[in-house]
Design a protein around this motif. Structure first.
Motif, PDB file in Angstrom:
ATOM      1  N   PHE A  22       7.678  13.695   3.670  1.00 23.23           N
ATOM      2  CA  PHE A  22       6.762  14.416   2.242  1.00 23.23           C
ATOM      3  C   PHE A  22       6.664  15.783   2.421  1.00 23.23           C
ATOM      4  N   PRO A  23       6.034  16.438   2.920  1.00 27.02           N
ATOM      5  CA  PRO A  23       5.362  17.906   3.092  1.00 27.02           C
ATOM      6  C   PRO A  23       6.245  17.802   3.498  1.00 27.02           C
ATOM      7  N   LEU A  24       7.316  18.106   4.028  1.00 27.23           N
ATOM      8  CA  LEU A  24       8.248  19.009   4.483  1.00 27.23           C
ATOM      9  C   LEU A  24       9.079  19.239   3.767  1.00 27.23           C
ATOM     10  N   CYS A  25      10.058  18.116   2.819  1.00 30.46           N
ATOM     11  CA  CYS A  25      11.031  17.954   1.953  1.00 30.46           C
ATOM     12  C   CYS A  25      10.469  18.780   0.701  1.00 30.46           C
ATOM     13  N   LEU A  26       9.574  18.087   0.102  1.00 33.03           N
ATOM     14  CA  LEU A  26       9.116  18.823  -1.469  1.00 33.03           C
ATOM     15  C   LEU A  26       7.677  19.791  -1.105  1.00 33.03           C
ATOM     16  N   ARG A  75       0.575  -0.860   0.246  1.00 36.28           N
ATOM     17  CA  ARG A  75      -0.269   0.006   0.012  1.00 36.28           C
ATOM     18  C   ARG A  75       0.543   1.452  -0.494  1.00 36.28           C
ATOM     19  N   GLY A  76       1.840   1.416   0.779  1.00 34.65           N
ATOM     20  CA  GLY A  76       2.737   2.134   0.516  1.00 34.65           C
ATOM     21  C   GLY A  76       4.058   3.029  -0.376  1.00 34.65           C
ATOM     22  N   ILE A  77       3.920   1.445  -0.845  1.00 36.75           N
ATOM     23  CA  ILE A  77       4.720   2.133  -2.635  1.00 36.75           C
ATOM     24  C   ILE A  77       3.509   2.146  -3.566  1.00 36.75           C
ATOM     25  N   ASP A  78       2.614   1.949  -3.759  1.00 41.34           N
ATOM     26  CA  ASP A  78       1.660   2.590  -4.350  1.00 41.34           C
ATOM     27  C   ASP A  78       1.340   4.277  -4.008  1.00 41.34           C
ATOM     28  N   VAL A  79       1.272   4.563  -2.846  1.00 37.53           N
ATOM     29  CA  VAL A  79       0.911   6.070  -2.806  1.00 37.53           C
ATOM     30  C   VAL A  79       1.995   6.432  -2.695  1.00 37.53           C
ATOM     31  N   LEU A  80       3.548   6.338  -2.530  1.00 34.69           N
ATOM     32  CA  LEU A  80       4.897   6.732  -2.671  1.00 34.69           C
ATOM     33  C   LEU A  80       4.775   7.373  -3.976  1.00 34.69           C
ATOM     34  N   LEU A  81       3.913   5.945  -5.270  1.00 33.22           N
ATOM     35  CA  LEU A  81       4.488   6.192  -6.847  1.00 33.22           C
ATOM     36  C   LEU A  81       3.595   7.472  -6.776  1.00 33.22           C
ATOM     37  N   LYS A  82       2.736   7.521  -6.175  1.00 34.77           N
ATOM     38  CA  LYS A  82       1.873   8.892  -6.923  1.00 34.77           C
ATOM     39  C   LYS A  82       2.402  10.347  -5.713  1.00 34.77           C
ATOM     40  N   VAL A  83       2.801  10.445  -4.440  1.00 37.48           N
ATOM     41  CA  VAL A  83       3.126  11.687  -4.019  1.00 37.48           C
ATOM     42  C   VAL A  83       3.600  12.665  -5.403  1.00 37.48           C
ATOM     43  N   PRO A  84       4.935  12.469  -5.730  1.00 31.34           N
ATOM     44  CA  PRO A  84       6.035  13.014  -6.470  1.00 31.34           C
ATOM     45  C   PRO A  84       4.917  13.979  -7.925  1.00 31.34           C
ATOM     46  N   TYR A  85       3.880  14.068  -7.983  1.00 28.41           N
ATOM     47  CA  TYR A  85       3.288  13.922  -8.985  1.00 28.41           C
ATOM     48  C   TYR A  85       2.867  16.051  -8.389  1.00 28.41           C
ATOM     49  N   PHE A  86       2.790  15.974  -6.947  1.00 27.19           N
ATOM     50  CA  PHE A  86       2.163  16.949  -6.346  1.00 27.19           C
ATOM     51  C   PHE A  86       3.013  17.544  -5.608  1.00 27.19           C
ATOM     52  N   THR A  87       3.544  18.219  -6.311  1.00 26.10           N
ATOM     53  CA  THR A  87       4.814  19.456  -5.698  1.00 26.10           C
ATOM     54  C   THR A  87       5.097  20.409  -6.020  1.00 26.10           C
ATOM     55  N   LYS A  88       5.042  21.465  -5.039  1.00 27.03           N
ATOM     56  CA  LYS A  88       5.681  23.100  -6.092  1.00 27.03           C
ATOM     57  C   LYS A  88       7.149  22.938  -6.565  1.00 27.03           C
ATOM     58  N   GLN A  89       6.940  23.567  -7.741  1.00 28.77           N
ATOM     59  CA  GLN A  89       7.658  23.910  -8.254  1.00 28.77           C
ATOM     60  C   GLN A  89       8.589  25.388  -7.607  1.00 28.77           C
ATOM     61  N   PRO A  90      10.147  24.354  -7.883  1.00 26.28           N
ATOM     62  CA  PRO A  90      10.560  26.014  -7.129  1.00 26.28           C
ATOM     63  C   PRO A  90      10.619  26.848  -8.092  1.00 26.28           C
ATOM     64  N   ASP A  91      10.962  27.792  -7.644  1.00 25.83           N
ATOM     65  CA  ASP A  91      10.667  29.659  -8.155  1.00 25.83           C
ATOM     66  C   ASP A  91      12.424  29.599  -9.358  1.00 25.83           C
ATOM     67  N   ASP A  92      13.475  29.287  -8.576  1.00 27.02           N
ATOM     68  CA  ASP A  92      14.875  29.226  -9.266  1.00 27.02           C
ATOM     69  C   ASP A  92      15.670  27.865  -9.449  1.00 27.02           C
ATOM     70  N   TYR A  93      15.816  27.410  -9.417  1.00 27.73           N
ATOM     71  CA  TYR A  93      16.237  25.783  -9.629  1.00 27.73           C
ATOM     72  C   TYR A  93      17.836  25.823  -9.233  1.00 27.73           C
ATOM     73  N   GLY A  94      18.384  26.914  -9.610  1.00 23.88           N
ATOM     74  CA  GLY A  94      19.659  27.310  -9.352  1.00 23.88           C
ATOM     75  C   GLY A  94      19.560  27.672  -7.868  1.00 23.88           C
ATOM     76  N   SER A  95      19.281  28.137  -7.037  1.00 22.61           N
ATOM     77  CA  SER A  95      18.845  28.087  -5.583  1.00 22.61           C
ATOM     78  C   SER A  95      18.961  26.830  -4.857  1.00 22.61           C
TER      79      SER A  95
END
Length: 258
Positions: free
Chosen positions: A205-209, A33-53
């Motif tokens: 996950f919510p804290l890191c991404l 069950r956890g693997i199934d959830v982990l396969l999905k959660v990376p889709y829902f991340t807020k993109q950073p304003d500056d990838y070089g920072s």
């Protein structure tokens, strides 16, 4: 004399799964069950304003580790179901190292660039520093003695072999390994740590991404939170020994929702 063969190895692998007791199968169900959830959660991340920072580099680096984690867990499970506990434990160490770095650099993104691009050991943050920051004592008492010992073919490797310790006047013996078989100690060690790391990846996950509330799927987040709630008592029950508080300290942060 009958010799070991590839055909016997395959048959012995097939005999492992039917011998797994129900308490461990319950952990397998939680892991899948956890693997199934982990396969999905990376889709829902807020993109950073500056990838070089520093924050942007951490986001892309951390995202890569979150994408790979469920594949590593699935690989561990496949080996585990066939009785390859030693080989699975090597992947558990890899997963643990990935997770402790995600935790450490979440609080110190300014250190990631030099660590990631380092060409000498001096320029890297040591795992001892990372573990001591997350869970003081865990590095010496579990990572260094057991996980590293297994991965580097040290003395701890014998935990998963047919090594018979000395008893009375009888010296220690190393018996040849003949195929795969269910081994309660090895199976529990691999599965307990893998499920604990699953909880860690889900919880952090919510804290890191920084998932985006605008795009997050509420069903996925609810599944993540329900699984974490279910895993809480599991972690307390399977880690009752001295190391229990250390692994719980390592993997469990506060639980904000996305």
């Amino acid at each position: 004399m009958e010799l070991m063969s590839y055909a016997y190895l395959l048959q012995s692998e097939a005999d492992v799964e039917p011998a797994i007791p129900s308490p461990l199968l319950a952990l397998v169900a939680a892991l899948t069950r956890g693997i199934d959830v982990l396969l999905k959660v990376p889709y829902f991340t807020k993109q950073p304003d500056d990838y070089g920072s520093d924050a942007g580099l951490y986001h892309s680096w951390c995202h890569e580790r979150y994408v790979e984690a469920p594949y590593t867990m699935r690989s561990i499970l496949l080996l585990w179901l066939r009785g390859h506990y030693l080989e699975a434990f090597v992947l558990v160490r890899h997963l643990l190292e990935s997770f402790v770095q995600v935790r450490y650099f979440q609080r110190r993104p300014e250190q990631l660039r030099s660590h990631w691009m380092a060409t000498t050991q001096r320029d890297r943050v040591s795992f001892k520093v990372m573990f001591e920051d997350a869970s003081p004592g865990y590095y010496e008492r579990q990572y260094g003695r057991l996980l590293s010992g297994v991965s580097h073919a040290g003395f701890a490797m014998s935990v998963f072999s047919s090594w018979v310790p000395p008893e009375g006047d009888s010296p220690a013996k190393m018996l040849p390994r003949l195929g795969c078989q269910f081994q309660e100690q090895g199976a529990a060690a691999v599965m307990n740590l893998t499920v604990a790391l699953l909880a860690g990846f889900l919880a952090w996950f919510p804290l890191c991404l920084s998932p985006s509330a605008e795009v997050v799927d509420p069903d996925v987040d609810n599944a993540r939170l329900r699984l974490l709630e279910a895993l809480g008592p599991v972690l307390k029950s399977v880690f009752r020994e001295e190391l229990g508080p250390l692994i719980r300290l390592l993997v469990m942060p506060p639980q904000p929702s996305m």
